[in-house]
Design an enzyme around this catalytic site. Structure first.
Site, PDB file in Angstrom:
ATOM      1  N   ARG A 181      11.813   8.287   1.138  1.00 52.46           N
ATOM      2  CA  ARG A 181      12.050   7.246   0.914  1.00 52.46           C
ATOM      3  C   ARG A 181      10.830   6.889  -0.964  1.00 52.46           C
ATOM      4  O   ARG A 181      10.585   7.291  -1.229  1.00 52.46           O
ATOM      5  CB  ARG A 181      11.143   6.078   1.263  1.00 52.46           C
TER       6      ARG A 181
ATOM      7  N   ARG B 264      -7.828  -7.032  13.693  1.00 54.87           N
ATOM      8  CA  ARG B 264      -9.537  -7.295  14.098  1.00 54.87           C
ATOM      9  C   ARG B 264      -8.924  -8.375  14.289  1.00 54.87           C
ATOM     10  O   ARG B 264      -8.880  -9.123  14.760  1.00 54.87           O
ATOM     11  CB  ARG B 264      -9.732  -7.034  12.049  1.00 54.87           C
TER      12      ARG B 264
ATOM     13  N   ASP C   2      -3.140   9.324   0.184  1.00 55.71           N
ATOM     14  CA  ASP C   2      -3.973   8.474  -0.420  1.00 55.71           C
ATOM     15  C   ASP C   2      -4.565   9.187  -1.870  1.00 55.71           C
ATOM     16  O   ASP C   2      -5.347  10.377  -1.975  1.00 55.71           O
ATOM     17  CB  ASP C   2      -4.981   7.654  -0.023  1.00 55.71           C
TER      18      ASP C   2
ATOM     19  N   ARG D 273      -3.976   3.648  12.592  1.00 51.18           N
ATOM     20  CA  ARG D 273      -5.038   2.691  13.829  1.00 51.18           C
ATOM     21  C   ARG D 273      -4.773   1.672  14.005  1.00 51.18           C
ATOM     22  O   ARG D 273      -3.585   1.354  13.990  1.00 51.18           O
ATOM     23  CB  ARG D 273      -5.800   2.111  12.145  1.00 51.18           C
TER      24      ARG D 273
ATOM     25  N   TYR E 280       1.988  12.102   3.698  1.00 54.76           N
ATOM     26  CA  TYR E 280       1.320  11.334   2.555  1.00 54.76           C
ATOM     27  C   TYR E 280      -0.513  11.345   2.730  1.00 54.76           C
ATOM     28  O   TYR E 280      -1.576  12.099   3.693  1.00 54.76           O
ATOM     29  CB  TYR E 280       0.848  10.471   4.040  1.00 54.76           C
TER      30      TYR E 280
ATOM     31  N   ARG F  56       8.226  -6.313  -0.309  1.00 59.13           N
ATOM     32  CA  ARG F  56       7.252  -6.826  -1.298  1.00 59.13           C
ATOM     33  C   ARG F  56       6.956  -7.100  -2.578  1.00 59.13           C
ATOM     34  O   ARG F  56       8.068  -6.673  -3.677  1.00 59.13           O
ATOM     35  CB  ARG F  56       5.433  -6.145  -1.268  1.00 59.13           C
TER      36      ARG F  56
ATOM     37  N   GLU G 122       9.952  -5.379  -4.899  1.00 58.97           N
ATOM     38  CA  GLU G 122      10.013  -3.882  -4.838  1.00 58.97           C
ATOM     39  C   GLU G 122      11.194  -4.046  -3.720  1.00 58.97           C
ATOM     40  O   GLU G 122      10.993  -4.246  -2.149  1.00 58.97           O
ATOM     41  CB  GLU G 122       8.042  -3.197  -4.211  1.00 58.97           C
TER      42      GLU G 122
END
Length: 367
Positions: free
Chosen positions: A250, A177, A351, A173, A349, A280, A301
């Site tokens: 990964r 924005r 979600d 995407r 991948y 992160r 992480e």
């Protein structure tokens, strides 16, 4: 009575089991090599702070699929939650995804939406027509400076390779924005289960005709002829004993820290500078803002290549991986009584909401 075997108790396996259990003539056996249900969505209370921990990393449920949203809420109370991610780069804290505030802060401007669009268009790399890789995809949209700040270092740490080696499809995407909306997700339905994710799986697997066997690792030598159908959600290369080679993934590891009070004031903060070794930091008390905790627990992480003893997280899907996967997929398609479901078995991948939708559809096809 029809007997079914489900390998893996994450969302793929648990949803399939729940759907099949509606027929009292079905006997469903769910196995998992771990000592708990729920796969990577497993949650538990931290013993010291009582904070609800997402053991395998943060999970914020979000979807644009109302069927999935309505389905999951049968098994939990989903509390509305907006994920507002921050990123630290070069000593400053920025808002993600890149939005009008990020642009104005980064470039020291006070653009309105139209001015920002014109500006970003002026710095985007117009020489790129068809992006060949992740880096070109980002440069085509946002230009060199924003790419280097928020994508280059983070992506290199996350995937362990140069972004030029990654497919453009990872960055699907437009990553910008032109308003002040800092909601990390664009989907209309967003939330976190009030009692944690593990409670969802307990409810999904509660039927009397579902048997759950933990600490049970599937072996390819098993005789599967006693089952009407088998649903497999583990790594597809493992199912075939790696006969065509190992697919690359990964994985992530976590460094746990405890403290008094509030460590960072936000659920997730990315560290975009390449010299910072972790990607992160997530502080889990902020995933349950309806609770109050005097103590806190947070995790740094780290991303690394998956080795044999590691839990695979993200399929890399590099060119050589896809060549190997095609061989596994072709062989899988010859097996009429086995369905390969979920992120690891389909090597893509997905979600949580994608996994649930797939599981609901798979059951419809195999009833």
């Amino acid at each position: 009575m029809k007997k079914y075997l489900i390998i893996g108790s994450g969302f793929s396996g648990a949803v399939i089991a729940e759907q099949l259990s509606k027929d009292p003539n079905n006997k469903i056996v769910v196995i998992d090599e771990r000592d708990h249900i729920g796969g990577n969505c497993y949650t538990e209370r931290d013993k010291d702070s009582n904070v609800m921990i997402h053991k395998y990393g943060p999970h914020i449920f979000n979807t644009d699929n109302k069927e999935v949203w309505d389905y999951i809420q049968q098994f939990c109370e989903m509390v509305p939650f907006v994920n507002r991610v921050k990123s630290i780069y070069n000593g400053q804290v920025f808002s993600l995804p890149i939005n009008l505030h990020t642009i104005n802060q980064f470039f020291g401007k006070t653009f309105n939406p139209e001015e920002a669009k014109v500006f970003i268009d002026s710095i985007a790399d117009k020489s790129i027509n068809e992006p060949r890789n992740f880096e070109e995809q980002a440069m085509k949209f946002i230009g060199k400076d924003l790419y280097n700040a928020f994508f280059y270092g983070y992506t290199k740490k996350q995937w362990g390779c140069e972004p030029t080696e990654l497919p453009a499809s990872i960055l699907k995407r437009l990553p910008v924005r032109f308003n002040y909306n800092d909601n990390y997700y664009a989907n209309p339905f967003q939330g976190i289960p009030k009692d944690g994710y593990t409670a969802i799986f307990e409810n999904l697997l509660a039927a009397k005709n579902i048997e759950v066997r933990l600490n049970t690792k599937f072996d390819s030598s098993w005789d599967l002829t006693e089952y009407e159908h088998v649903f497999y959600s583990g790594p597809i290369d493992a199912f075939f004993d790696y006969k065509y080679g190992r697919l690359s993934y990964r994985t992530v590891t976590f460094e746990k820290h405890s403290a008094e009070g509030d460590y960072q004031g936000n659920p997730v903060i990315n560290y975009a500078d390449p010299e910072v070794p972790y990607t992160r930091v997530h502080e889990h008390k902020h995933f349950t803002p309806w609770e109050e905790h005097e103590k806190t627990v947070y995790f740094k992480e780290f991303s690394k290549e998956t080795e044999e003893q590691d839990v695979p997280y993200y399929p890399k899907r590099l060119k050589e991986d896809m060549e190997i996967f095609e061989k596994y997929e072709n062989e899988a398609n010859t097996l009429s009584n086995i369905s390969f479901v979920g992120r690891l078995a389909t090597y893509r991948y997905m979600d949580m909401h994608h996994v649930i939708a797939e599981a609901l559809n798979v059951v419809k096809k195999n009833k």
